[in-house]
Scaffold this active site. Structure first.
Site, PDB file in Angstrom:
ATOM      1  N   SER A   1      17.533   4.781  -7.597  1.00  0.00           N
ATOM      2  CA  SER A   1      16.902   4.365  -8.854  1.00  0.00           C
ATOM      3  C   SER A   1      17.512   5.030 -10.092  1.00  0.00           C
ATOM      4  O   SER A   1      17.720   4.353 -11.107  1.00  0.00           O
ATOM      5  CB  SER A   1      15.398   4.624  -8.805  1.00  0.00           C
ATOM      6  OG  SER A   1      14.817   3.770  -7.855  1.00  0.00           O
TER       7      SER A   1
ATOM      8  N   LYS B   1       2.610   5.390  -3.560  1.00  0.00           N
ATOM      9  CA  LYS B   1       2.228   4.134  -4.232  1.00  0.00           C
ATOM     10  C   LYS B   1       0.710   3.955  -4.301  1.00  0.00           C
ATOM     11  O   LYS B   1       0.183   3.376  -5.247  1.00  0.00           O
ATOM     12  CB  LYS B   1       2.884   2.941  -3.537  1.00  0.00           C
ATOM     13  CG  LYS B   1       4.398   2.882  -3.753  1.00  0.00           C
ATOM     14  CD  LYS B   1       4.989   1.648  -3.096  1.00  0.00           C
ATOM     15  CE  LYS B   1       6.503   1.616  -3.269  1.00  0.00           C
ATOM     16  NZ  LYS B   1       7.107   0.409  -2.667  1.00  0.00           N
TER      17      LYS B   1
ATOM     18  N   GLY C   1      18.085  -5.469   1.584  1.00  0.00           N
ATOM     19  CA  GLY C   1      17.195  -5.387   0.429  1.00  0.00           C
ATOM     20  C   GLY C   1      17.781  -4.739  -0.810  1.00  0.00           C
ATOM     21  O   GLY C   1      17.028  -4.387  -1.725  1.00  0.00           O
TER      22      GLY C   1
ATOM     23  N   ALA D   1       3.365  -4.834   8.075  1.00  0.00           N
ATOM     24  CA  ALA D   1       2.114  -5.000   7.326  1.00  0.00           C
ATOM     25  C   ALA D   1       1.760  -3.716   6.580  1.00  0.00           C
ATOM     26  O   ALA D   1       0.598  -3.374   6.404  1.00  0.00           O
ATOM     27  CB  ALA D   1       0.987  -5.402   8.276  1.00  0.00           C
TER      28      ALA D   1
ATOM     29  N   ASN E   1       2.793  -7.669  13.134  1.00  0.00           N
ATOM     30  CA  ASN E   1       2.988  -6.224  12.974  1.00  0.00           C
ATOM     31  C   ASN E   1       2.761  -5.517  14.300  1.00  0.00           C
ATOM     32  O   ASN E   1       1.992  -5.991  15.141  1.00  0.00           O
ATOM     33  CB  ASN E   1       1.989  -5.681  11.925  1.00  0.00           C
ATOM     34  CG  ASN E   1       2.322  -4.273  11.507  1.00  0.00           C
ATOM     35  OD1 ASN E   1       3.483  -3.962  11.239  1.00  0.00           O
ATOM     36  ND2 ASN E   1       1.333  -3.403  11.440  1.00  0.00           N
TER      37      ASN E   1
ATOM     38  N   ASP F   1       7.579  -5.066  -6.661  1.00  0.00           N
ATOM     39  CA  ASP F   1       8.323  -5.339  -5.421  1.00  0.00           C
ATOM     40  C   ASP F   1       8.397  -6.843  -5.124  1.00  0.00           C
ATOM     41  O   ASP F   1       9.460  -7.360  -4.763  1.00  0.00           O
ATOM     42  CB  ASP F   1       7.663  -4.629  -4.224  1.00  0.00           C
ATOM     43  CG  ASP F   1       8.027  -3.153  -4.162  1.00  0.00           C
ATOM     44  OD1 ASP F   1       9.045  -2.766  -4.779  1.00  0.00           O
ATOM     45  OD2 ASP F   1       7.297  -2.393  -3.498  1.00  0.00           O
TER      46      ASP F   1
HETATM   47  P1  NAP Z   1       4.847   1.669   5.357  1.00  0.00           P
HETATM   48  O1  NAP Z   1       3.697   1.361   4.478  1.00  0.00           O
HETATM   49  O2  NAP Z   1       4.988   3.020   5.945  1.00  0.00           O
HETATM   50  O3  NAP Z   1       4.804   0.567   6.550  1.00  0.00           O
HETATM   51  C1  NAP Z   1       5.730   0.641   7.609  1.00  0.00           C
HETATM   52  C2  NAP Z   1       5.718  -0.647   8.398  1.00  0.00           C
HETATM   53  O4  NAP Z   1       6.767  -0.598   9.369  1.00  0.00           O
HETATM   54  C3  NAP Z   1       4.425  -0.872   9.200  1.00  0.00           C
HETATM   55  O5  NAP Z   1       4.195  -2.257   9.301  1.00  0.00           O
HETATM   56  C4  NAP Z   1       4.802  -0.265  10.565  1.00  0.00           C
HETATM   57  O6  NAP Z   1       4.055  -0.774  11.628  1.00  0.00           O
HETATM   58  C5  NAP Z   1       6.217  -0.752  10.688  1.00  0.00           C
HETATM   59  N1  NAP Z   1       7.060   0.045  11.611  1.00  0.00           N
HETATM   60  C6  NAP Z   1       7.544   1.283  11.402  1.00  0.00           C
HETATM   61  N2  NAP Z   1       8.314   1.668  12.449  1.00  0.00           N
HETATM   62  C7  NAP Z   1       8.304   0.634  13.337  1.00  0.00           C
HETATM   63  C8  NAP Z   1       8.934   0.416  14.588  1.00  0.00           C
HETATM   64  N3  NAP Z   1       9.716   1.348  15.174  1.00  0.00           N
HETATM   65  N4  NAP Z   1       8.720  -0.774  15.209  1.00  0.00           N
HETATM   66  C9  NAP Z   1       7.948  -1.717  14.640  1.00  0.00           C
HETATM   67  N5  NAP Z   1       7.332  -1.582  13.438  1.00  0.00           N
HETATM   68  C10 NAP Z   1       7.517  -0.408  12.789  1.00  0.00           C
HETATM   69  O7  NAP Z   1       6.238   1.382   4.625  1.00  0.00           O
HETATM   70  P2  NAP Z   1       6.470   0.339   3.437  1.00  0.00           P
HETATM   71  O8  NAP Z   1       6.177   0.984   2.131  1.00  0.00           O
HETATM   72  O9  NAP Z   1       5.779  -0.909   3.796  1.00  0.00           O
HETATM   73  O10 NAP Z   1       8.057   0.136   3.485  1.00  0.00           O
HETATM   74  C11 NAP Z   1       8.661  -0.652   4.492  1.00  0.00           C
HETATM   75  C12 NAP Z   1      10.157  -0.666   4.257  1.00  0.00           C
HETATM   76  O11 NAP Z   1      10.461  -1.434   3.112  1.00  0.00           O
HETATM   77  C13 NAP Z   1      10.733   0.726   4.006  1.00  0.00           C
HETATM   78  O12 NAP Z   1      11.879   0.868   4.806  1.00  0.00           O
HETATM   79  C14 NAP Z   1      11.096   0.716   2.547  1.00  0.00           C
HETATM   80  O13 NAP Z   1      12.243   1.511   2.280  1.00  0.00           O
HETATM   81  C15 NAP Z   1      11.414  -0.754   2.328  1.00  0.00           C
HETATM   82  N6  NAP Z   1      11.252  -1.182   0.926  1.00  0.00           N
HETATM   83  C16 NAP Z   1      12.339  -1.699   0.287  1.00  0.00           C
HETATM   84  C17 NAP Z   1      12.216  -2.110  -1.025  1.00  0.00           C
HETATM   85  C18 NAP Z   1      13.416  -2.685  -1.738  1.00  0.00           C
HETATM   86  O14 NAP Z   1      13.382  -2.762  -2.970  1.00  0.00           O
HETATM   87  N7  NAP Z   1      14.445  -3.097  -1.028  1.00  0.00           N
HETATM   88  C19 NAP Z   1      10.993  -2.007  -1.698  1.00  0.00           C
HETATM   89  C20 NAP Z   1       9.888  -1.489  -1.000  1.00  0.00           C
HETATM   90  C21 NAP Z   1      10.034  -1.079   0.311  1.00  0.00           C
HETATM   91  P3  NAP Z   1       2.646  -0.067  12.031  1.00  0.00           P
HETATM   92  O15 NAP Z   1       1.623  -0.620  11.081  1.00  0.00           O
HETATM   93  O16 NAP Z   1       2.439  -0.476  13.444  1.00  0.00           O
HETATM   94  O17 NAP Z   1       2.844   1.420  11.884  1.00  0.00           O
END
Ligand code: NAP
Length: 274
Positions: free
Chosen positions: A19, A68, A243, A131, A154, A105
């Site tokens: 960022s 967040k 992404g 999710a 999920n 986002d």
């Molecule tokens: P979060 O709230 O911690 O949620 C993580 C998600 O991933 C949950 O659905 C979790 O499932 C799942 N998960 C984690 N490890 C897993 C595995 N080994 N197998 C299957 N499912 C798994 O994280 P978040 O804030 O949603 O972020 C998700 C991703 O998006 C991150 O990597 C982040 O860097 C990325 N992101 C990118 C941008 C961009 O601008 N490109 C913006 C925002 C976020 P459970 O519910 O079962 O734990």
């Protein structure tokens, strides 16, 4: 008193964040005088760190994992996307000192899909894997793009069910959930919104997810194809993107909220590619 407007990104950890480079490039390109730095707040100390930043002259900030939700609670006012998601990734203080919270986002994802990649979403079938907070941030804007259906799966199924219930009032029956093992077949777009790729993993998904000319989009970005995108290639996805474009587009939306100017993004996205 500092004469230059100050911005920052809060996270923990935050050393990896792109960022600062993105917002400094936006400021140069639009000739805006500002500073932007990364602040690693203590895990239990986001609000204190935010107030300290304000006292030092902070005008606004981005917020990333794991703050967040804290940012959402700290805000005096929320935009509709942030209110629905329960997550804020952009904050700005207004003239009267009120703290305004936004979630950019979803707009960032939509802008990357529709404008940069020319993905057609209206009338299409979309699967979202994950999710968590990022999924919550993008569901509302994805629904506004009028897909035929948006199915959320999920690892922890209950979390997908809660998300679908939360958005049901604006979904018009188009938002559904399914078991991770049997998510349905032949999607036009599969979005990986899990954080599994951060550790080189990917959720276990069946074959047959992609329809003809299908798209795979991973919210995670990396210098080499992510585990999800490598799997999608083998599973027959015709188009595969990470992404990085979303990252730059959600930042551009934040920059617009702070400065009232929308920076060009194409050169910055390509400049961040290795
Ligand atoms: P979060 O709230 O911690 O949620 C993580 C998600 O991933 C949950 O659905 C979790 O499932 C799942 N998960 C984690 N490890 C897993 C595995 N080994 N197998 C299957 N499912 C798994 O994280 P978040 O804030 O949603 O972020 C998700 C991703 O998006 C991150 O990597 C982040 O860097 C990325 N992101 C990118 C941008 C961009 O601008 N490109 C913006 C925002 C976020 P459970 O519910 O079962 O734990």
């Amino acid at each position: 008193m500092p004469t230059t407007d100050q911005y920052a990104v809060f996270g923990h950890p935050i050393g990896h964040s792109k960022s600062p480079a993105i917002h400094r490039a936006f400021a140069d390109a639009t000739q805006q005088r500002l500073t932007y730095r990364a602040i690693e707040a203590p895990l239990e100390g986001f609000t204190d760190a935010l107030h300290a930043f304000r006292r030092e002259g902070g005008c606004g900030c981005n917020v990333t994992v794991p703050f967040k939700g804290d940012a959402c609670s700290a805000a005096d006012w929320l935009d509709p996307d942030a209110a629905l998601a329960g997550a804020v990734n952009t904050l700005r203080w207004d003239e009267s000192g009120r703290l305004l919270g936004f979630n950019t986002d979803g707009k960032g994802l939509l802008r990357d899909l529709q404008q940069n990649l020319s993905v057609e979403l209206a009338g299409r079938r979309v699967l979202m894997v994950g999710a968590g907070g990022a999924a919550a941030g993008v569901i509302g804007p994805l629904l506004q793009a009028q897909p035929e259906e948006l199915v959320v799966v999920n690892r922890t199924h209950q979390r997908a069910e809660s998300l679908v219930e939360k958005f049901s009032a604006i979904a018009d029956g188009r938002l559904k959930t399914a078991p991770l093992q049997t998510p349905g077949l032949g999607y036009d777009l599969v979005v990986n919104a899990t954080s599994a790729g951060l550790t080189g993993e990917m959720p276990t998904l069946p074959d047959g997810l992609f329809g003809a000319d299908g798209w795979a989009y991973d919210l995670v970005y990396a210098d080499a194809p992510t585990a999800f995108l490598r799997w999608a290639a083998a599973a027959g996805a015709s188009h595969r993107h990470d992404g990085l474009g979303m990252l730059v587009e959600q930042a551009a939306e934040a920059f617009f909220i702070w400065r009232g100017i929308r920076p060009e993004t194409a050169l910055i996205i390509s400049g961040l590619r290795p």
